[in-house]
Write a protein that holds these residues in place. Structure first.
Motif, mmCIF file in Angstrom:
data_model
loop_
_atom_site.group_PDB
_atom_site.id
_atom_site.type_symbol
_atom_site.label_atom_id
_atom_site.label_comp_id
_atom_site.label_asym_id
_atom_site.label_seq_id
_atom_site.Cartn_x
_atom_site.Cartn_y
_atom_site.Cartn_z
ATOM 1 N N ALA A 198 0.843 -1.200 0.000
ATOM 2 C CA ALA A 198 0.000 0.000 0.000
ATOM 3 C C ALA A 198 0.875 1.246 0.000
ATOM 4 O O ALA A 198 1.936 1.244 0.622
ATOM 5 C CB ALA A 198 -0.896 -0.020 1.228
ATOM 6 N N PRO A 199 0.441 2.305 -0.715
ATOM 7 C CA PRO A 199 1.233 3.546 -0.683
ATOM 8 C C PRO A 199 1.190 4.159 0.716
ATOM 9 O O PRO A 199 0.257 3.888 1.471
ATOM 10 C CB PRO A 199 0.505 4.452 -1.691
ATOM 11 N N PRO A 200 2.227 4.940 1.063
ATOM 12 C CA PRO A 200 2.192 5.558 2.398
ATOM 13 C C PRO A 200 0.975 6.472 2.538
ATOM 14 O O PRO A 200 0.516 7.053 1.549
ATOM 15 C CB PRO A 200 3.495 6.360 2.462
ATOM 16 N N TYR A 419 3.153 -10.964 7.990
ATOM 17 C CA TYR A 419 3.265 -9.814 7.078
ATOM 18 C C TYR A 419 4.736 -9.647 6.706
ATOM 19 O O TYR A 419 5.589 -9.580 7.596
ATOM 20 C CB TYR A 419 2.779 -8.534 7.767
ATOM 21 N N LEU A 420 5.021 -9.560 5.411
ATOM 22 C CA LEU A 420 6.420 -9.438 4.961
ATOM 23 C C LEU A 420 6.985 -8.033 5.133
ATOM 24 O O LEU A 420 8.170 -7.814 4.946
ATOM 25 C CB LEU A 420 6.548 -9.843 3.489
ATOM 26 N N GLN A 421 6.099 -7.071 5.411
ATOM 27 C CA GLN A 421 6.564 -5.699 5.635
ATOM 28 C C GLN A 421 7.296 -5.176 4.384
ATOM 29 O O GLN A 421 8.285 -4.482 4.462
ATOM 30 C CB GLN A 421 7.486 -5.693 6.880
ATOM 31 N N GLY A 422 6.750 -5.610 3.226
ATOM 32 C CA GLY A 422 7.318 -5.157 1.954
ATOM 33 C C GLY A 422 8.582 -5.898 1.531
ATOM 34 O O GLY A 422 9.179 -5.562 0.506
ATOM 35 N N ASN A 423 8.997 -6.903 2.296
ATOM 36 C CA ASN A 423 10.278 -7.582 2.043
ATOM 37 C C ASN A 423 10.059 -8.892 1.271
ATOM 38 O O ASN A 423 9.877 -9.961 1.860
ATOM 39 C CB ASN A 423 10.964 -7.854 3.391
ATOM 40 N N GLU A 424 10.120 -8.808 -0.068
ATOM 41 C CA GLU A 424 9.918 -10.008 -0.903
ATOM 42 C C GLU A 424 11.002 -11.061 -0.655
ATOM 43 O O GLU A 424 10.786 -12.239 -0.875
ATOM 44 C CB GLU A 424 9.909 -9.632 -2.391
ATOM 45 N N SER A 446 1.639 -12.251 3.548
ATOM 46 C CA SER A 446 1.176 -11.004 2.943
ATOM 47 C C SER A 446 2.361 -10.063 2.783
ATOM 48 O O SER A 446 3.157 -9.898 3.706
ATOM 49 C CB SER A 446 0.117 -10.346 3.830
ATOM 50 N N ILE A 447 2.445 -9.441 1.618
ATOM 51 C CA ILE A 447 3.533 -8.480 1.376
ATOM 52 C C ILE A 447 3.303 -7.174 2.145
ATOM 53 O O ILE A 447 4.209 -6.356 2.305
ATOM 54 C CB ILE A 447 3.677 -8.203 -0.149
ATOM 55 N N GLN A 448 2.087 -7.008 2.663
ATOM 56 C CA GLN A 448 1.719 -5.713 3.256
ATOM 57 C C GLN A 448 2.558 -5.376 4.493
ATOM 58 O O GLN A 448 3.061 -6.252 5.177
ATOM 59 C CB GLN A 448 0.231 -5.704 3.640
ATOM 60 N N SER A 449 2.666 -4.080 4.735
ATOM 61 C CA SER A 449 3.336 -3.580 5.932
ATOM 62 C C SER A 449 2.282 -3.195 6.947
ATOM 63 O O SER A 449 1.250 -2.628 6.587
ATOM 64 C CB SER A 449 4.163 -2.338 5.600
ATOM 65 N N VAL A 450 2.526 -3.525 8.190
ATOM 66 C CA VAL A 450 1.603 -3.138 9.252
ATOM 67 C C VAL A 450 2.386 -2.372 10.310
ATOM 68 O O VAL A 450 3.618 -2.444 10.362
ATOM 69 C CB VAL A 450 0.905 -4.377 9.862
ATOM 70 N N GLY A 451 1.641 -1.644 11.135
ATOM 71 C CA GLY A 451 2.313 -0.729 12.051
ATOM 72 C C GLY A 451 1.845 -0.846 13.480
ATOM 73 O O GLY A 451 1.315 -1.867 13.899
ATOM 74 N N SER A 452 2.078 0.226 14.213
ATOM 75 C CA SER A 452 1.576 0.410 15.584
ATOM 76 C C SER A 452 2.191 -0.512 16.617
ATOM 77 O O SER A 452 1.638 -0.647 17.709
ATOM 78 C CB SER A 452 0.043 0.237 15.645
ATOM 79 N N THR A 453 3.269 -1.176 16.296
ATOM 80 C CA THR A 453 3.908 -1.970 17.345
ATOM 81 C C THR A 453 5.404 -2.127 17.066
ATOM 82 O O THR A 453 5.925 -1.549 16.109
ATOM 83 C CB THR A 453 3.180 -3.311 17.554
ATOM 84 N N ASP A 454 6.089 -2.900 17.908
ATOM 85 C CA ASP A 454 7.538 -2.776 18.040
ATOM 86 C C ASP A 454 8.377 -3.252 16.855
ATOM 87 O O ASP A 454 9.532 -2.862 16.745
ATOM 88 C CB ASP A 454 7.991 -3.494 19.309
ATOM 89 N N HIS A 455 7.835 -4.084 15.965
ATOM 90 C CA HIS A 455 8.644 -4.484 14.806
ATOM 91 C C HIS A 455 8.946 -3.274 13.923
ATOM 92 O O HIS A 455 9.933 -3.264 13.192
ATOM 93 C CB HIS A 455 7.935 -5.570 13.997
ATOM 94 N N VAL A 456 8.090 -2.254 14.017
ATOM 95 C CA VAL A 456 8.265 -1.031 13.212
ATOM 96 C C VAL A 456 9.608 -0.357 13.531
ATOM 97 O O VAL A 456 10.264 0.181 12.642
ATOM 98 C CB VAL A 456 7.086 -0.056 13.470
#
Ligand code: ZN
Length: 520
Positions: A198-200, A419-424, A446-456
């Protein structure tokens, strides 16, 4: 649907073969990553001799709420350190990460409606607010101020009163009938098919300067001599939602600002709305409030708790797993995130119990300061690894040696994928590591990036950091007064601990560190 799933599986296998080929793994490395005996041992230990609910139960029932830098949290951190030592972990440490603020603990709270009818009321004070001077009986008043122009009509009218500072909140009936809400095959398929990151999010427009900020409202009520402020958030039946006094981050949780504020009390939407409606009829509402809060004398550092299962031939390379130990203050926050901490501790217990001798070091982190803004993990990454994006804080030698961080913080539901966090480049490894757990329903990548927690915090520094895709199961979720052990599912957490242990072990044994995506 099956056809599509087969196609995805074929793609996943193809990509994993590409990845394996490109990283030229030795047979030993492959055996390490998919050793059937180790997976069997991890499954047996984690599913037949699980201690995850005992660990979660101790955190929730005995330790209770764990607000960052509260006395409660310090007790929980001391316990976590002791548990890691009992497990035989190395380098166990309560590690300070930043100058935070004063301790704040609620010691006593009592709230009653006295007029027009007696009713005990459900609520709690926001953090870093002062108490009342003893028992206070006062009239309530609606002062729903939004703009600077609204203030004039309330000047001279709030002295000694308890202010209802926001509009009534509709109670969402849908939540009553929602029940257990697991991810369906269709949900997982959609996640997998959504192949473009997803775009920022666009930056929001600047706030309207006429609108009062929450801390400006409180300052106005304080200047007018109000006795207390009531507020209500969330709109879920019977559930109280409330966080910290507005402005705490700006004043760094200061004692002075906390004492200089007003008692701010969050209540259930039903109780808030009832008071509001009576007042709108022009009838008086009288309440009795007593709040006692313990506020520390001086600012202190906030801390994380860490421990290690030392590696063997690649001991200076690190795989991390973890969850945040801190919580909001009105309940033990079983789902957010006692459950994640229990899973992380159980995962290392399992690895110890099966005699795992990982090549890389496996480090477990129980973070502090997550709820206020991921401070514990952010500062940890800054101090230990640095970032190529931060010229003042360039990468340390440990940066290059880091493999990956795996986090649990999307409630207490079971893992359904990652979630791969965009990392193919991580897809192939994860597909292989998930394969022994298809019977758990762990299938989606899922290639998608997710937020709101410590992996970010890791991801932002260009380090591989991941959050599992989790079922959203029953319960009020975190940040409420009703997040207790009762809504945790033992089976979900047992499975999660097994997967967390296997991922940590696979990452520690793999011939390659988890590959990194291109740094943006
Ligand atoms: Zn959380």
């Amino acid at each position: 649907m099956r056809k599509t799933r087969k196609a995805i599986l074929a793609l996943v296998i193809a990509l994993s073969l590409v990845s394996l080929a490109s990283t030229a793994q030795s047979p030993a490395g492959r055996r390490g990553a998919a050793d059937p005996d180790i997976v069997a041992k991890i499954r047996e230990e984690g599913l037949q001799r699980s201690q995850v609910m005992d660990i979660a139960g101790y955190i929730v029932d005995v330790l209770g709420a764990r607000l960052t830098n509260s006395e409660h949290m310090k007790r929980a951190q001391a316990w976590a350190k002791g548990e890691m030592e009992k497990l035989g972990l190395s380098n166990v440490v309560i590690e300070p990460f930043m100058d935070y603020g004063v301790t704040w603990d609620n010691e006593y709270f009592s709230l009653h409606l006295l007029e027009p009818d007696y009713q005990p009321m459900v609520g709690y004070p926001l953090t870093h607010t002062p108490g009342t001077s003893g028992k206070v009986i006062c009239a309530a008043v609606v002062a729903d101020v939004r703009t600077r122009a609204d203030l004039a009509q309330f000047r001279g009218k709030l002295k000694g009163m308890a202010v209802l500072a926001s509009p009534p909140l509709p109670v969402t009936q849908a939540a009553l009938s929602q029940g257990v809400n697991r991810l369906t095959d269709e949900d997982l398929r959609k996640l997998e098919e959504n192949v473009t990151p997803a775009p920022p999010r666009p930056t929001p427009p600047p706030p309207n300067p006429d609108l009062l900020k929450p801390d400006e409202k409180i300052s106005f009520f304080k200047a007018e001599g109000a006795a207390a402020v009531f507020q209500c958030e969330g709109g879920r039946p019977g559930v109280v939602v409330g966080y910290g006094r507005p402005g705490t981050k700006d004043d760094k949780w200061s004692r002075e600002k906390s004492l200089d504020s007003l008692p701010i009390i969050a209540v259930t939407p039903e109780h808030y709305n009832r008071m509001y409606r009576i007042l709108k009829r022009g009838l008086p509402v009288k309440v009795e409030i007593e709040v006692r809060n313990r506020i520390g004398e001086k600012a202190e550092k906030a801390s994380n708790v860490l421990g290690e299962l030392p590696g063997t031939d690649l001991a200076d390379e690190v795989v991390m797993i973890g969850a945040h130990l801190d919580s909001w203050h009105a309940s033990p926050n079983a789902s957010d995130n006692a459950s994640g901490c229990a899973v992380a501790l159980e995962a290392v217990r399992i690895l110890k119990a099966v005699g795992a001798a990982p090549r890389r070091t496996i480090r477990v982190a129980l973070w502090g300061g997550e709820e206020q803004g991921l401070y514990g993990s952010q500062e940890y990454v800054r101090q230990h690894f640095g970032s190529p994006k931060d010229p003042k804080n360039p990468p340390t030698p440990a940066y290059a040696k880091f493999s990956a961080y795996f986090n649990q913080d999307y409630g207490a539901g079971q893992y359904r994928g990652v979630y791969l966090q965009g990392n193919e480049y991580a897809r192939g490894l994860f597909a292989a590591w998930m394969e022994p757990f298809r019977d758990f329903g762990l299938t989606a990548i899922s290639i998608q990036s997710v937020g709101s927690t410590d992996h970010v915090s890791f991801d932002q520094a260009g380090l591989p950091g991941f959050q599992f895709i989790q079922d959203r199961i029953a319960g009020t979720a975190g940040h409420t007064n009703l997040d207790f052990l009762d809504t945790l599912s033992p089976e979900d957490l047992m499975k999660n601990a097994v997967v967390m242990a296997a991922f940590a072990y696979d990452a520690a044994m793999s011939d390659v560190r988890v590959p990194r995506k291109l740094l943006k």
